[in-house]
Write a protein that holds these residues in place. Structure first.
Motif, short mmCIF file in Angstrom:
data_model
loop_
_atom_site.label_atom_id
_atom_site.label_comp_id
_atom_site.label_asym_id
_atom_site.label_seq_id
_atom_site.Cartn_x
_atom_site.Cartn_y
_atom_site.Cartn_z
N LYS A 45 -48.24 40.35 88.19
CA LYS A 45 -47.11 39.50 87.51
C LYS A 45 -46.65 38.62 88.35
CE LYS A 45 -44.52 42.80 84.98
NZ LYS A 45 -43.04 43.64 84.54
N LEU A 46 -46.11 37.29 87.51
CA LEU A 46 -46.07 36.11 88.26
C LEU A 46 -44.67 35.55 87.97
CD1 LEU A 46 -49.36 34.23 87.56
CD2 LEU A 46 -48.72 35.13 89.57
N THR A 47 -43.85 34.85 88.61
CA THR A 47 -42.70 34.59 88.25
C THR A 47 -43.17 33.05 87.33
OG1 THR A 47 -42.60 33.16 90.38
CG2 THR A 47 -41.31 35.18 90.38
N GLY A 48 -42.24 32.41 86.81
CA GLY A 48 -42.40 31.07 86.20
C GLY A 48 -42.98 30.34 86.97
N GLU A 49 -42.25 30.07 88.36
CA GLU A 49 -42.64 28.91 88.98
C GLU A 49 -44.20 29.24 89.49
OE1 GLU A 49 -39.87 28.61 92.24
OE2 GLU A 49 -40.76 26.76 93.00
N GLN A 50 -44.53 30.46 89.82
CA GLN A 50 -45.66 30.82 90.52
C GLN A 50 -46.87 30.55 89.41
OE1 GLN A 50 -45.17 34.91 91.19
NE2 GLN A 50 -44.59 34.52 93.49
N ARG A 51 -46.39 30.91 88.13
CA ARG A 51 -47.40 30.77 87.15
C ARG A 51 -47.54 29.22 86.89
NH1 ARG A 51 -49.39 32.04 81.80
NH2 ARG A 51 -49.55 34.27 82.30
N ALA A 52 -46.72 28.18 87.12
CA ALA A 52 -46.79 26.95 86.96
C ALA A 52 -47.90 26.38 88.05
CB ALA A 52 -45.51 26.26 87.06
N CYS A 53 -47.71 27.02 89.34
CA CYS A 53 -48.48 26.41 90.26
C CYS A 53 -50.03 26.71 89.95
CB CYS A 53 -48.10 27.31 91.72
SG CYS A 53 -46.64 26.55 92.13
N LEU A 54 -50.26 28.00 89.66
CA LEU A 54 -51.52 28.41 89.35
C LEU A 54 -52.02 27.44 88.07
CD1 LEU A 54 -51.67 32.17 89.79
CD2 LEU A 54 -52.53 30.44 91.21
N LYS A 56 -52.98 30.01 77.96
CA LYS A 56 -51.92 29.04 78.18
C LYS A 56 -50.26 29.94 78.53
CE LYS A 56 -53.60 24.77 78.00
NZ LYS A 56 -54.29 25.46 79.07
N ARG A 57 -49.52 29.14 79.06
CA ARG A 57 -48.24 29.60 79.03
C ARG A 57 -47.62 30.22 77.74
NH1 ARG A 57 -43.31 27.82 82.30
NH2 ARG A 57 -44.72 26.38 83.42
N LYS A 58 -47.07 31.02 77.83
CA LYS A 58 -46.46 32.19 76.76
C LYS A 58 -45.43 31.14 76.03
CE LYS A 58 -47.83 36.61 78.87
NZ LYS A 58 -47.06 37.60 79.61
#
Ligand code: ZN
Ligand code: ZN
Length: 382
Positions: A343-352, A365-367
């Protein structure tokens, strides 16, 4: 509760009886009841009862537990702790029955049994933990054997008694009989009934051991287990096997060591293998993971270099098992497991996602907002 009889009552001794009295009472009853000599239908059952009572009362620890809690193993859930191991697994052809048969079987018999003078070796298994094997340890074990008789010091006869040549066989140990048959005279030779083939007789045999110089005994000894020991190692304790007949040499006790499986380490010779888990970022960037070594309070630093792949190994020299020869230790071999976040937080997802952009990788792509809201609700419920 069982309807078992009181152990003191079974042996017919007082509650404060000393070990010598207990042993004497046991030997007297066991001699009468041993199935080899007593053919009464209930003899075997009664022999077992007497044997059980003796196995408890002859062991100070079990006796103390029995006196205090009515149970030789102590109160429920109390077990272990003291490092004392009670071994009933005597192998190599010598079980409890064999010990008793050696002692009682021939007593008062007709000399048909072949006497062995020297005692036989006895073999047992002893299990230790990996930590105990790494550090070396002393294990106190209890087991049953024929031990030299304390009353006569193993001689088999009382003080002042003498051993002399047997008059029946004139010291040869054999008697020869001549029978007439239709074929003429037939000569046969058999062990002497008076000295059981020994060639000597004693005028006052020791009462405790009936002249054998040895008695069934619950032995308690310390075994020194050397550091670095592995499964299958054999430790020989000289003179602690079966005692010899009338002071003849005793056999040895051979202890085969078994090192138990460990939760963390698998042993490969002197090396120890284990699994160390790092995150994908740690694997990519490199890190140092501190783990507990096999020795007490030992810290081991596992240095995971940048760019480590799943399944790669990192070797830490000198942190494995001590060599039994005493020269240093094997290595610790860490198998690296790489964990991918579930699981990723929004910020972690953005970094990746940014990382993927930089490397030109195609990723999901971002949901959309609705999906992210559902995830957020799931998070709260979790
Ligand atoms: Zn004796
Ligand atoms: Zn004789």
């Amino acid at each position: 509760m069982s309807d078992k009889r009181d152990y003191y009552e079974v042996l017919g001794v007082a509650h404060d009886a000393d070990q010598r009295t207990i042993k004497r009472a046991f030997l007297k009853k066991a001699r009468e009841l041993h199935p080899d000599v007593n053919k009464a239908p209930d003899a075997e059952e009664r022999f077992k009862e007497v044997n059980e009572a003796y196995s408890v009362l002859s062991d100070e620890q079990k006796r103390a537990n029995y006196d205090r809690f009515g149970d030789p193993n102590g109160p429920a859930g109390f077990g272990g702790g003291s490092g004392y191991v009670d071994i009933s697994d005597i192998f190599g052809g010598m079980g409890m029955d064999d010990i008793f048969s050696s002692f009682f079987g021939g007593a008062g018999g007709h000399g048909t049994r072949e006497r062995r003078r020297a005692g036989r070796d006895m073999a047992i298994r002893l299990t230790v933990t990996l930590e105990e094997a790494a550090l070396g340890c002393t294990k106190t074990i209890g087991y049953d054997r024929l031990a030299p008789c304390e009353d006569c010091g193993g001689k088999g006869y009382a003080d002042g008694a003498t051993e002399r040549s047997c008059p029946t066989c004139r010291g040869t140990g054999f008697v020869t009989t001549v029978q007439r048959s239709i074929f003429g005279q037939v000569q046969s030779s058999a062990p002497c009934p008076d000295c059981h083939g020994e060639g000597t007789v004693i005028d006052h045999p020791c009462e405790m051991c009936d002249g054998q110089g040895r008695t069934p005994t619950h032995e308690r000894i310390d075994i020194q287990v050397p550091a670095g020991v592995s499964t299958g190692a054999k430790l020989r304790v000289s003179g602690y096997g079966e005692a010899g007949w009338r002071g003849a040499p005793a056999g040895d006790l051979i202890v085969t060591v078994e090192v138990a499986e460990d939760d963390r380490f698998q042993r490969r010779g002197d090396d120890l293998a284990c699994t160390v888990s790092v995150s994908m970022t740690q694997a990519a960037l490199g890190t140092t993971v501190e783990i507990e070594g096999v020795m007490p309070d030992e810290g081991v630093s596992v240095e995971v270099p940048a760019g480590t792949q799943p399944g790669a190994t990192v070797r830490v020299a000198g942190k494995g098992m001590p060599r039994v020869s005493g020269s240093g230790r094997g290595d610790l071999v860490a198998h690296i497991e790489v964990a991918v976040p579930r699981k990723l937080t929004g910020e972690q997802r953005a970094c990746l996602e940014r990382f993927a952009e930089l490397t030109g990788e195609t990723v999901e792509k971002r949901k959309n907002f609705g999906e992210r809201l559902r995830d957020a609700i799931d998070d709260i419920i979790d």
